[in-house]
Design a protein around this motif. Structure first.
Motif, PDB file in Angstrom:
ATOM      1  N   MET A 158       8.800  17.790 120.190  1.00  0.00           N
ATOM      2  CA  MET A 158       7.459  18.286 120.547  1.00  0.00           C
ATOM      3  C   MET A 158       6.799  18.971 119.341  1.00  0.00           C
ATOM      4  N   LEU A 159       7.585  19.842 118.674  1.00  0.00           N
ATOM      5  CA  LEU A 159       7.062  20.555 117.520  1.00  0.00           C
ATOM      6  C   LEU A 159       6.745  19.585 116.385  1.00  0.00           C
ATOM      7  N   LYS A 160       7.613  18.575 116.241  1.00  0.00           N
ATOM      8  CA  LYS A 160       7.399  17.582 115.193  1.00  0.00           C
ATOM      9  C   LYS A 160       6.125  16.779 115.469  1.00  0.00           C
ATOM     10  N   ARG A 161       5.907  16.462 116.741  1.00  0.00           N
ATOM     11  CA  ARG A 161       4.706  15.715 117.118  1.00  0.00           C
ATOM     12  C   ARG A 161       3.445  16.545 116.885  1.00  0.00           C
ATOM     13  N   LEU A 162       3.547  17.861 117.149  1.00  0.00           N
ATOM     14  CA  LEU A 162       2.408  18.741 116.932  1.00  0.00           C
ATOM     15  C   LEU A 162       2.072  18.841 115.445  1.00  0.00           C
ATOM     16  N   ARG A 163       3.127  18.962 114.619  1.00  0.00           N
ATOM     17  CA  ARG A 163       2.909  19.019 113.179  1.00  0.00           C
ATOM     18  C   ARG A 163       2.251  17.741 112.675  1.00  0.00           C
ATOM     19  N   LYS A 164       2.696  16.607 113.208  1.00  0.00           N
ATOM     20  CA  LYS A 164       2.121  15.329 112.797  1.00  0.00           C
ATOM     21  C   LYS A 164       0.652  15.234 113.195  1.00  0.00           C
ATOM     22  N   ALA A 165       0.348  15.711 114.423  1.00  0.00           N
ATOM     23  CA  ALA A 165      -1.036  15.679 114.900  1.00  0.00           C
ATOM     24  C   ALA A 165      -1.927  16.571 114.040  1.00  0.00           C
ATOM     25  N   LEU A 166      -1.417  17.778 113.696  1.00  0.00           N
ATOM     26  CA  LEU A 166      -2.190  18.683 112.850  1.00  0.00           C
ATOM     27  C   LEU A 166      -2.412  18.083 111.458  1.00  0.00           C
ATOM     28  N   TRP A 167      -1.373  17.403 110.959  1.00  0.00           N
ATOM     29  CA  TRP A 167      -1.508  16.781 109.636  1.00  0.00           C
ATOM     30  C   TRP A 167      -2.528  15.649 109.679  1.00  0.00           C
ATOM     31  N   ASN A 168      -2.469  14.843 110.734  1.00  0.00           N
ATOM     32  CA  ASN A 168      -3.418  13.739 110.859  1.00  0.00           C
ATOM     33  C   ASN A 168      -4.849  14.239 111.009  1.00  0.00           C
TER      34      ASN A 168
END
Length: 587
Positions: A1-11
């Motif tokens: 979940m945290l990894k997905r959030l980081r990816k979304a913020l990066w995108n």
């Protein structure tokens, strides 16, 4: 979940910056609520967007047209007037000239002739190419100058390497034709249009994402890792390529229309100090041409030492037997010059208009004698360099390109001009003028001046050096035009606050804004050269640090020596305001 959030913020990192920046700055207009704070909100918001380039720079420049009327700083009509100035007419005229030069291939004739003059020894050849590119960039976009020169440089490099071994290019060497419609040229133009715009009539705006740059065709560029390539060959390719990128910026500072920071500074000066008639084409050339020559020569020596070697005996060695590489280089240059054929009538017309434009610029108001502008005594100050540029630029749409035996066609068409005209530059510069006027109307510039008054205790030279270092650092990660647009409204109040001639601070910092040499993304010329595959980022960083130091030292030395008597920099001028606390007669 945290990894997905980081990816979304990066995108969505650009969107995050767009949203968070005004939220973080919101206390200025909401809590403080003064006109100065509201203008500071706009200034900081634009500076953040310009440096991070999360939205197109030209659209960031539109923010004053939205926010100043909303905050009651300026009316919408008042803001709109700032977006089209004398600068834009000068830009239009110069781009007309540049369009004709490029269309009729006058640039190739000039470049090849300059290279022929200096000889084909690798060191002298490098100086010849750098000199040719620097001269072109005095009159056309820095990026255009690089795009004109690099195909010629690449062809010469190929021929030099082919003289040693056949592993780089085929015997026919088809790329030596250097057709203006070559696929590689088109790709380079796509890079510029999609990324940083050329400076006006040069320079440099949107950051280029190197990862997305299309690579040149394999036939056009020698693979840098070819096993048959010696280290000396690789270093020669690096030195030649990076020399072209750097010389375009070095040459651009020599003339007022050579690069956008120069033009923005000139128009800012006319806007903020309307009684200042100190800057014109002639005295700017007197100050900056020697700087350009000094920096170019020192950069040539620095790059030769860094990439090729420390043997400088070639400087006094004359004649002697030419090596195979030198013979190959001379052969390709002579072949290319022969392919141009005799000088066409279109090239002659373009050259005549070009020389006439320079002559009229130099003699309009030279300062040491009455210029031709004095022929209009009842309209003193009405005629500017933009008048000359626009008049002669218009002539390109009138003068016939062919004789009476063929259908009438002008030297350039509107479509060709429009393809070359950096409209994004015009908007960006207009936004800078609007921002500068807003800081004046809101009182922010006076507030900054009072805040910076303690800096008057420092030696003036120390203040100038610090300012030059700051702008040179910022311009590595932000566009040259955006950098100077941000700093001009800060530095001119600083000069007033410490009771120093504003030109003493503004001229060196304006020149240092063009010294963006460290990274491929620092400006389009660096990016264009980088795509040829001879360089890596560390090459640019190592070389760029040295050139930055050379540039800053040369500019400061020039300003404190011949710049002082040329512009009377050691006296506080009558056209600059005297802040409370200073005696108007203070030297």
């Amino acid at each position: 979940m945290l990894k997905r959030l980081r990816k979304a913020l990066w995108n969505y990192r650009n969107f995050t910056v767009i949203v968070l920046t005004p939220l973080l700055l919101l206390p200025l207009p909401v809590v403080v609520g003064t006109k100065e704070a509201e203008c500071a909100f706009v200034l900081l918001l634009m500076a953040t967007y310009w440096v991070t380039e999360v939205i197109p720079l030209s659209m960031t420049a539109m923010l004053p047209a939205i926010l100043f009327p909303m905050f009651g700083i300026m009316t919408s009509t008042g803001v709109a007037k700032e977006y089209f100035k004398d600068f834009h007419f000068l830009l239009v005229g110069v781009i007309c000239l540049a369009t004709s030069i490029e269309k009729w291939s006058l640039h190739r004739r000039i470049a090849l002739r300059l290279v022929t003059v200096v000889g084909v020894n690798p060191a002298w050849l490098m100086l010849g190419f750098m000199s040719g590119c620097a001269f072109l960039s005095m009159w056309v976009h820095n990026t255009s100058a690089v795009m004109m020169m690099m195909p010629i440089v690449e062809a010469v490099l190929q021929q030099i390497l082919e003289a040693k071994e056949q592993g780089c290019v085929g015997e026919d060497n088809p790329n030596l034709q250097l057709d203006g419609s070559d696929g590689h040229i088109d790709k380079m133009k796509e890079i510029v249009s999609d990324g940083k715009d050329p400076e006006s009539p040069e320079e440099t705006f949107t950051c280029v994402q190197i990862q997305s740059l299309p690579q040149p065709p394999q036939a056009a560029v020698c693979p840098p890792a070819a096993p048959s390539r010696t280290k000396q060959d690789l270093m020669m390719c690096k030195a030649m390529s990076i020399g072209i990128a750097y010389s375009s910026n070095i040459g651009g500072i020599a003339t007022l229309p050579g690069t956008s920071p120069n033009l923005i500074f000139s128009e800012y000066l006319n806007k903020i100090y309307p009684n200042c008639n100190c800057i014109n084409f002639g005295n700017w050339l007197l100050l900056c041409l020697p700087i350009s020559v000094i920096v170019l020569l020192l950069t040539w020596i620095w790059l030769y030492w860094l990439f090729i070697g420390s043997d400088f005996r070639f400087l006094w060695r004359c004649g002697g037997e030419r090596s195979e590489k030198e013979k190959a280089a001379r052969k390709v240059i002579e072949e290319e010059y022969k392919l141009l054929g005799p000088m066409s009538s279109q090239e002659i017309v373009t050259a005549v208009v070009f020389l006439l434009m320079v002559l009229l610029w130099l003699t309009r108001s030279p300062g040491f004698m009455p210029g031709w502008a004095s022929l209009f005594p009842h309209h003193s100050g009405h005629i500017t360099d933009a008048t000359v540029a626009l008049l002669l630029g218009l002539s390109f749409f009138i003068l016939p390109a062919n004789g009476p035996s063929r259908k009438y066609e002008a030297m350039i068409s509107w479509k060709e001009f429009q393809a070359s005209m950096p409209w994004k530059v015009a908007l960006l510069v207009g936004g800078g003028f609007a921002l500068a006027e807003g800081t004046k109307e809101s009182g922010l510039s006076l507030w900054v001046a009072k805040l910076l008054t303690p800096l008057g205790d420092l030696p003036v030279l120390a203040t100038i050096v610090v300012a030059c270092i700051i702008v040179t650092t910022v311009t590595e990660v932000a566009s040259n035009a955006a950098t100077i647009t941000i700093f001009l409204p800060i530095l001119s109040p600083l000069a007033e606050a410490i009771h120093v001639n504003p030109l003493y601070v503004l001229i060196p910092t304006t020149l240092c804004t063009s010294f963006s040499f460290l990274l491929p993304v620092s400006n389009p010329p660096n990016a264009v050269v980088f795509t040829y595959g001879h360089l890596d980022i560390m090459d640019m960083v190592k070389a760029g640090l040295g050139v930055n130091i050379i540039g800053v030292l040369a500019v400061v030395f020039a300003v404190v020596t011949w710049g002082v008597p040329l512009f009377a920099l050691d006296t506080y001028p009558d056209w600059a305001p005297v802040l409370p606390g200073f005696n108007a007669t203070t030297p």
